[in-house]
Design a protein around this motif. Structure first.
Motif, PDB file in Angstrom:
ATOM      1  N   ARG A 128      -5.246  -1.592  -7.772  1.00 50.05           N
ATOM      2  CA  ARG A 128      -5.340  -0.613  -6.685  1.00 50.05           C
ATOM      3  C   ARG A 128      -6.688  -0.710  -5.976  1.00 50.05           C
ATOM      4  O   ARG A 128      -6.766  -0.641  -4.756  1.00 50.05           O
ATOM      5  CB  ARG A 128      -5.130   0.801  -7.214  1.00 50.05           C
ATOM      6  CG  ARG A 128      -5.065   1.824  -6.100  1.00 50.05           C
ATOM      7  CD  ARG A 128      -4.955   3.247  -6.535  1.00 50.05           C
ATOM      8  NE  ARG A 128      -4.475   3.435  -7.888  1.00 50.05           N
ATOM      9  CZ  ARG A 128      -4.124   4.603  -8.376  1.00 50.05           C
ATOM     10  NH1 ARG A 128      -4.165   5.672  -7.635  1.00 50.05           N
ATOM     11  NH2 ARG A 128      -3.721   4.731  -9.614  1.00 50.05           N
TER      12      ARG A 128
ATOM     13  N   GLN B  99      -2.687   1.566 -12.159  1.00 52.30           N
ATOM     14  CA  GLN B  99      -3.927   1.038 -11.598  1.00 52.30           C
ATOM     15  C   GLN B  99      -3.758  -0.422 -11.189  1.00 52.30           C
ATOM     16  O   GLN B  99      -4.515  -0.936 -10.383  1.00 52.30           O
ATOM     17  CB  GLN B  99      -5.056   1.139 -12.625  1.00 52.30           C
ATOM     18  CG  GLN B  99      -5.465   2.560 -12.932  1.00 52.30           C
ATOM     19  CD  GLN B  99      -6.093   3.228 -11.724  1.00 52.30           C
ATOM     20  OE1 GLN B  99      -6.881   2.639 -11.011  1.00 52.30           O
ATOM     21  NE2 GLN B  99      -5.709   4.465 -11.477  1.00 52.30           N
TER      22      GLN B  99
ATOM     23  N   THR C 223      -7.281  -1.483  -1.989  1.00 55.67           N
ATOM     24  CA  THR C 223      -8.053  -0.585  -1.127  1.00 55.67           C
ATOM     25  C   THR C 223      -9.159  -1.345  -0.410  1.00 55.67           C
ATOM     26  O   THR C 223      -9.362  -1.178   0.789  1.00 55.67           O
ATOM     27  CB  THR C 223      -8.648   0.577  -1.964  1.00 55.67           C
ATOM     28  OG1 THR C 223      -7.562   1.260  -2.591  1.00 55.67           O
ATOM     29  CG2 THR C 223      -9.422   1.540  -1.093  1.00 55.67           C
TER      30      THR C 223
ATOM     31  N   SER D 204       3.657   1.734  -1.471  1.00 56.02           N
ATOM     32  CA  SER D 204       4.481   1.864  -2.667  1.00 56.02           C
ATOM     33  C   SER D 204       4.098   3.101  -3.482  1.00 56.02           C
ATOM     34  O   SER D 204       2.924   3.362  -3.739  1.00 56.02           O
ATOM     35  CB  SER D 204       4.335   0.613  -3.539  1.00 56.02           C
ATOM     36  OG  SER D 204       5.021   0.794  -4.759  1.00 56.02           O
ATOM     37  N   ALA D 205       5.091   3.849  -3.897  1.00 46.21           N
ATOM     38  CA  ALA D 205       4.853   5.067  -4.692  1.00 46.21           C
ATOM     39  C   ALA D 205       4.393   4.739  -6.105  1.00 46.21           C
ATOM     40  O   ALA D 205       3.873   5.609  -6.804  1.00 46.21           O
ATOM     41  CB  ALA D 205       6.134   5.891  -4.751  1.00 46.21           C
ATOM     42  N   HIS D 206       4.519   3.493  -6.524  1.00 48.62           N
ATOM     43  CA  HIS D 206       4.138   3.108  -7.886  1.00 48.62           C
ATOM     44  C   HIS D 206       2.639   3.203  -8.129  1.00 48.62           C
ATOM     45  O   HIS D 206       2.201   3.273  -9.275  1.00 48.62           O
ATOM     46  CB  HIS D 206       4.636   1.700  -8.194  1.00 48.62           C
ATOM     47  CG  HIS D 206       6.118   1.582  -8.112  1.00 48.62           C
ATOM     48  ND1 HIS D 206       6.962   2.230  -8.990  1.00 48.62           N
ATOM     49  CD2 HIS D 206       6.919   0.931  -7.248  1.00 48.62           C
ATOM     50  CE1 HIS D 206       8.216   1.974  -8.670  1.00 48.62           C
ATOM     51  NE2 HIS D 206       8.214   1.192  -7.613  1.00 48.62           N
ATOM     52  N   TRP D 207       1.853   3.222  -7.075  1.00 41.07           N
ATOM     53  CA  TRP D 207       0.391   3.322  -7.230  1.00 41.07           C
ATOM     54  C   TRP D 207      -0.030   4.684  -7.767  1.00 41.07           C
ATOM     55  O   TRP D 207      -1.148   4.840  -8.251  1.00 41.07           O
ATOM     56  CB  TRP D 207      -0.320   3.034  -5.910  1.00 41.07           C
ATOM     57  CG  TRP D 207      -0.196   1.607  -5.500  1.00 41.07           C
ATOM     58  CD1 TRP D 207       0.445   1.132  -4.402  1.00 41.07           C
ATOM     59  CD2 TRP D 207      -0.707   0.459  -6.186  1.00 41.07           C
ATOM     60  NE1 TRP D 207       0.357  -0.237  -4.357  1.00 41.07           N
ATOM     61  CE2 TRP D 207      -0.344  -0.674  -5.453  1.00 41.07           C
ATOM     62  CE3 TRP D 207      -1.440   0.281  -7.352  1.00 41.07           C
ATOM     63  CZ2 TRP D 207      -0.682  -1.966  -5.835  1.00 41.07           C
ATOM     64  CZ3 TRP D 207      -1.767  -1.009  -7.734  1.00 41.07           C
ATOM     65  CH2 TRP D 207      -1.393  -2.105  -6.986  1.00 41.07           C
ATOM     66  N   GLU D 208       0.839   5.670  -7.696  1.00 43.88           N
ATOM     67  CA  GLU D 208       0.509   6.999  -8.234  1.00 43.88           C
ATOM     68  C   GLU D 208       0.386   6.968  -9.755  1.00 43.88           C
ATOM     69  O   GLU D 208      -0.344   7.755 -10.336  1.00 43.88           O
ATOM     70  CB  GLU D 208       1.576   8.013  -7.817  1.00 43.88           C
ATOM     71  CG  GLU D 208       1.604   8.259  -6.327  1.00 43.88           C
ATOM     72  CD  GLU D 208       2.779   9.135  -5.909  1.00 43.88           C
ATOM     73  OE1 GLU D 208       3.424   9.752  -6.784  1.00 43.88           O
ATOM     74  OE2 GLU D 208       3.039   9.196  -4.702  1.00 43.88           O
ATOM     75  N   ARG D 209       1.106   6.032 -10.388  1.00 46.65           N
ATOM     76  CA  ARG D 209       1.120   5.964 -11.849  1.00 46.65           C
ATOM     77  C   ARG D 209       0.414   4.738 -12.401  1.00 46.65           C
ATOM     78  O   ARG D 209       0.225   4.647 -13.608  1.00 46.65           O
ATOM     79  CB  ARG D 209       2.564   5.967 -12.341  1.00 46.65           C
ATOM     80  CG  ARG D 209       3.311   7.233 -12.018  1.00 46.65           C
ATOM     81  CD  ARG D 209       4.730   7.226 -12.570  1.00 46.65           C
ATOM     82  NE  ARG D 209       5.539   6.082 -12.207  1.00 46.65           N
ATOM     83  CZ  ARG D 209       6.217   5.966 -11.069  1.00 46.65           C
ATOM     84  NH1 ARG D 209       6.163   6.921 -10.169  1.00 46.65           N
ATOM     85  NH2 ARG D 209       6.952   4.907 -10.820  1.00 46.65           N
TER      86      ARG D 209
ATOM     87  N   ARG E 170       0.830  -1.208   0.000  1.00 51.63           N
ATOM     88  CA  ARG E 170       0.000   0.000   0.000  1.00 51.63           C
ATOM     89  C   ARG E 170       0.865   1.258   0.000  1.00 51.63           C
ATOM     90  O   ARG E 170       0.508   2.253  -0.616  1.00 51.63           O
ATOM     91  CB  ARG E 170      -0.929   0.004   1.225  1.00 51.63           C
ATOM     92  CG  ARG E 170      -1.854   1.171   1.283  1.00 51.63           C
ATOM     93  CD  ARG E 170      -2.858   1.121   0.158  1.00 51.63           C
ATOM     94  NE  ARG E 170      -3.746   2.267   0.248  1.00 51.63           N
ATOM     95  CZ  ARG E 170      -4.262   2.866  -0.797  1.00 51.63           C
ATOM     96  NH1 ARG E 170      -4.028   2.433  -1.991  1.00 51.63           N
ATOM     97  NH2 ARG E 170      -5.048   3.891  -0.644  1.00 51.63           N
TER      98      ARG E 170
END
Length: 159
Positions: free
Chosen positions: A102, A85, A106, A78-83, A76
């Protein structure tokens, strides 16, 4: 998950994608014969590609991957979730074993949080009723005891 062999042509890949029930698919994952992740292809690139092109030639390295044994809290954060899905999940031998979305992450965290909250504060109907029942019993016991006459100490000589 949409895992396709690197040797499949674009036309076959698109046929496979059309047959999938999931409308939220944004990319396909390219694997070799042993299911090792070779890369991924966005659906928009597949639609523009020559139908005879091989999937392996279009695949780009995955921006990020998740280890199968990674703790949920680390996933959760991880910064990779910003880019992304969805992120591919790999086992120790770097074989593709699934994809984590994602939205699924959640939901899993919400479920875990609710389970923890319920364990600390039982809010079930049964727990509420049991608590109310014992509160009522304690209140009735206190009221009954207050109606009794005061206790008078009896000395052995008074008997």
């Amino acid at each position: 998950i949409a895992a396709i062999p690197a040797t499949a042509n674009v036309a076959a890949v698109l046929d496979q994608v059309r047959a999938m029930p999931d409308a939220g698919l944004e990319q396909v994952f390219v694997v070799d014969g042993a299911q090792h992740l070779q890369g991924c292809i966005g659906l928009h690139l597949l639609l523009k590609a020559d139908p005879r092109a091989l999937a392996g030639s279009l695949a780009r390295p995955a921006a990020a991957t998740l280890a199968a044994m990674m703790p949920l809290s680390s996933v959760r954060g991880s910064a990779h979730w910003e880019r992304a899905q969805s992120l591919p999940v790999l086992d120790r031998e770097q074989r593709l074993i699934g994809v984590l979305r994602r939205a699924s992450l959640t939901r899993a965290q919400r479920t875990r949080t609710r389970a923890t909250d319920h364990a600390l504060h039982p809010a079930s109907l049964t727990g509420t009723l049991a608590g109310s029942y014992w509160g009522l019993v304690a209140g009735l016991s206190s009221a009954t005891l207050s109606l009794l006459p005061p206790i008078k100490r009896v000395a052995p000589d008074d008997a």
